[in-house]
Design a protein around this motif. Structure first.
Motif, short mmCIF file in Angstrom:
data_model
loop_
_atom_site.label_atom_id
_atom_site.label_comp_id
_atom_site.label_asym_id
_atom_site.label_seq_id
_atom_site.Cartn_x
_atom_site.Cartn_y
_atom_site.Cartn_z
N SER A 1 0.83 -1.20 0.00
CA SER A 1 0.00 0.00 0.00
C SER A 1 0.86 1.25 0.00
N PRO A 2 0.32 2.38 -0.43
CA PRO A 2 1.11 3.63 -0.36
C PRO A 2 1.63 3.92 1.04
N ARG A 3 0.84 3.63 2.07
CA ARG A 3 1.30 3.90 3.43
C ARG A 3 2.48 3.01 3.79
N THR A 4 2.39 1.72 3.48
CA THR A 4 3.49 0.81 3.80
C THR A 4 4.75 1.19 3.03
N VAL A 5 4.58 1.56 1.77
CA VAL A 5 5.74 1.99 0.97
C VAL A 5 6.37 3.22 1.61
N ARG A 6 5.54 4.16 2.01
CA ARG A 6 6.07 5.40 2.60
C ARG A 6 6.72 5.16 3.97
N ASP A 7 6.05 4.39 4.81
CA ASP A 7 6.49 4.25 6.20
C ASP A 7 7.55 3.18 6.41
N THR A 8 7.62 2.20 5.51
CA THR A 8 8.53 1.07 5.71
C THR A 8 9.51 0.89 4.57
N TRP A 9 8.99 0.67 3.37
CA TRP A 9 9.87 0.25 2.29
C TRP A 9 10.78 1.35 1.78
N SER A 10 10.31 2.58 1.70
CA SER A 10 11.16 3.65 1.15
C SER A 10 12.46 3.79 1.92
N ALA B 1 11.45 -23.59 -2.01
CA ALA B 1 12.34 -23.95 -0.90
C ALA B 1 12.61 -22.74 -0.01
N ALA B 2 12.79 -21.56 -0.62
CA ALA B 2 13.02 -20.35 0.16
C ALA B 2 11.80 -19.98 0.99
N ILE B 3 10.61 -20.16 0.42
CA ILE B 3 9.37 -19.91 1.16
C ILE B 3 9.27 -20.83 2.36
N ASP B 4 9.50 -22.12 2.14
CA ASP B 4 9.42 -23.09 3.23
C ASP B 4 10.38 -22.72 4.37
N ASP B 5 11.55 -22.24 3.99
CA ASP B 5 12.57 -21.90 4.98
C ASP B 5 12.17 -20.69 5.82
N MET B 6 11.41 -19.75 5.22
CA MET B 6 11.08 -18.50 5.91
C MET B 6 9.77 -18.54 6.68
N ILE B 7 8.90 -19.51 6.40
CA ILE B 7 7.60 -19.55 7.06
C ILE B 7 7.72 -19.54 8.59
N PRO B 8 8.57 -20.39 9.19
CA PRO B 8 8.65 -20.36 10.66
C PRO B 8 9.07 -19.00 11.21
N MET B 9 9.97 -18.31 10.51
CA MET B 9 10.47 -17.03 11.00
C MET B 9 9.39 -15.95 10.97
N VAL B 10 8.68 -15.82 9.82
CA VAL B 10 7.67 -14.77 9.75
C VAL B 10 6.43 -15.12 10.56
N THR B 11 6.24 -16.41 10.85
CA THR B 11 5.15 -16.80 11.74
C THR B 11 5.44 -16.35 13.17
N ARG B 12 6.69 -16.52 13.59
CA ARG B 12 7.09 -16.08 14.94
C ARG B 12 7.22 -14.56 15.03
N HIS B 13 7.65 -13.93 13.93
CA HIS B 13 7.90 -12.49 13.93
C HIS B 13 7.19 -11.87 12.72
N PRO B 14 5.88 -11.65 12.80
CA PRO B 14 5.14 -11.10 11.65
C PRO B 14 5.68 -9.72 11.26
N ASN B 15 5.59 -9.43 9.95
CA ASN B 15 6.02 -8.13 9.46
C ASN B 15 5.12 -7.72 8.30
N THR B 16 5.54 -6.74 7.52
CA THR B 16 4.70 -6.25 6.43
C THR B 16 5.05 -6.88 5.09
N SER B 17 5.84 -7.94 5.08
CA SER B 17 6.20 -8.60 3.82
C SER B 17 5.00 -9.34 3.24
N ILE B 18 5.08 -9.62 1.94
CA ILE B 18 4.00 -10.34 1.28
C ILE B 18 3.78 -11.71 1.91
N LEU B 19 4.86 -12.43 2.17
CA LEU B 19 4.71 -13.75 2.78
C LEU B 19 4.00 -13.65 4.12
#
Length: 398
Positions: A95-104, A186-204
């Motif tokens: 979203s524009p807000r996420t791009v402005r506040d996080t990604w930029s 394989a990269a998705i499988d590897d990252m699922i436990p991490m973003v499950t424990r530490h949610p963020n604004t990434s697509i996954l």
């Protein structure tokens, strides 16, 4: 098969430079069947602008299409409520807000680090040394696949792009695409436990939180990688090249302090929008005819394949004066570089931020005296996806 007039092309020449043939089609046969592509193509901007929205006729749902069979059934290949549901689930990450506040902020940090390492060299292929790693590092953050190498992000994106544009059925291209999608899984499988424990604004992370089926999560992340790497990469390198080969345009943007959009005082965003019009990184979007339909004197039959040629639409003489010219003062509001209908690019806000807010001003601020390296020619190619293959440059080192 539609009864559109036939228009033959030389495939190799079309890959090298599609614009002369597209201009002839706009003039002589604006809706034409091209045997070499096995598709009926739309080449005029207003036809594409109106008909892309007719999802009841020109459907994105293509069960046997290359994208579905190679990458999975993602939101780009769905229409109506199915498309909107997955688009809404992804929206919090782009979203524009996420791009402005996080990604930029993160985009700028990547650009600064890459340029810190690059600046002392005095020369480089800017495609490989800046555009490629910047786009990939930014995309790693946005997708949530920070466990990938930037080189793999680029290679796997290109393999998928080549795969879904493989209309001639090259088996080696198909095999590289399968290897890329396996690597991403394989990269998705590897990252699922991490973003499950530490949610963020990434697509996954946001798609997992939304409860989207895993098959759809995988397909939509592959979609994000296929477009989110090569398009900003090609736009960054291509826009730098366009400015270096049009120094009077670069002078205008360096002097410009206006609001943009044709006021004669262009911004970096105006530069990006004009480049995306002039050489659209996404040159084509495919559709499947869903029902009998007549338009522009052509009768379409169910399951006909249609290509909406964005690269042609953005050089339509009826909408743009001197369309083959790169002009950063141009009003680009009729450009459809990001699409026109419900499938308007979901990553457009992130792409604009990466290219216009970060990459372009950073490159021209940090690399003093930036100029083309005349010892090696710049190469460019593609029609479904078009971009520079290299950008040899030099700059002053103090």
């Amino acid at each position: 098969m539609s009864n559109a007039p036939h228009f033959d092309i030389d495939v190799a020449s079309f890959w090298t430079d599609p614009y002369p043939a597209l201009a002839r089609m706009r003039k002589e046969a604006p809706i034409a069947f091209v045997p070499q592509l096995g598709s009926t193509v739309f080449t005029r901007r207003d036809d594409i602008f109106s008909q892309e929205k007719r999802i009841d006729v020109f459907s994105s749902h293509q069960p046997a299409g290359l994208m579905n069979t190679l990458m999975g059934h993602n939101m780009m290949r769905k229409d109506g409520e199915a498309h909107m549901a997955e688009r809404a689930a992804m929206f919090p990450s782009v979203s524009p807000r996420t791009v402005r506040d996080t990604w930029s902020r993160q985009f700028q940090a990547h650009a600064d680090r890459i340029l810190d390492e690059l600046a002392p060299a005095g020369r480089a292929d800017l495609c490989k040394a800046f555009a490629l790693p910047l786009s990939a590092e930014c995309l790693k953050d946005v997708t949530g696949l920070t466990n990938m190498r930037f080189a793999d992000m680029d290679a796997w994106s290109q393999a998928m792009i080549d795969g879904i544009a493989n209309y001639t059925g090259n088996k080696q291209v198909e095999a590289r695409c399968h290897a890329a999608t396996a690597g991403i899984d394989a990269a998705i499988d590897d990252m699922i436990p991490m973003v499950t424990r530490h949610p963020n604004t990434s697509i996954l992370s946001v798609l997992l939180a939304a409860g989207m089926p895993m098959s759809s999560i995988r397909a939509n992340i592959k979609l994000a990688i296929s477009g989110g790497q090569n398009e900003p990469r090609d736009a960054i390198a291509g826009t730098v090249w366009a400015l270096l080969t049009h120094p009077e345009q670069l002078a205008l943007v360096r002097e410009g302090k206006g609001e943009g959009k044709g006021d004669g005082k262009p911004t970096w965003l105006d530069v990006f929008e004009e480049y995306a019009r002039w050489i659209a990184p996404i040159g084509m979007s495919p559709r499947r005819v869903a029902k009998h339909w007549s338009y522009g004197g052509v009768d379409f039959e169910p399951d006909d394949r249609v290509f909406f040629m964005f690269g042609s639409a953005n050089r339509d003489e009826a909408c743009f004066a001197n369309p083959d010219d790169f002009d950063v003062t141009r009003d680009t509001r009729k450009s459809i570089a990001f699409g026109a209908g419900p499938h308007y690019c979901a990553g457009a806000f992130a792409s604009r931020a990466m290219v216009a807010d970060v990459a372009l001003p950073s490159v021209f601020a940090r690399l003093k005296g930036l100029r083309l390296d005349e010892s090696e020619p710049v190469r460019i190619g593609g029609w479904a996806f078009r971009g520079l293959l290299n950008l040899p440059v030099r700059w002053d080192v103090s």
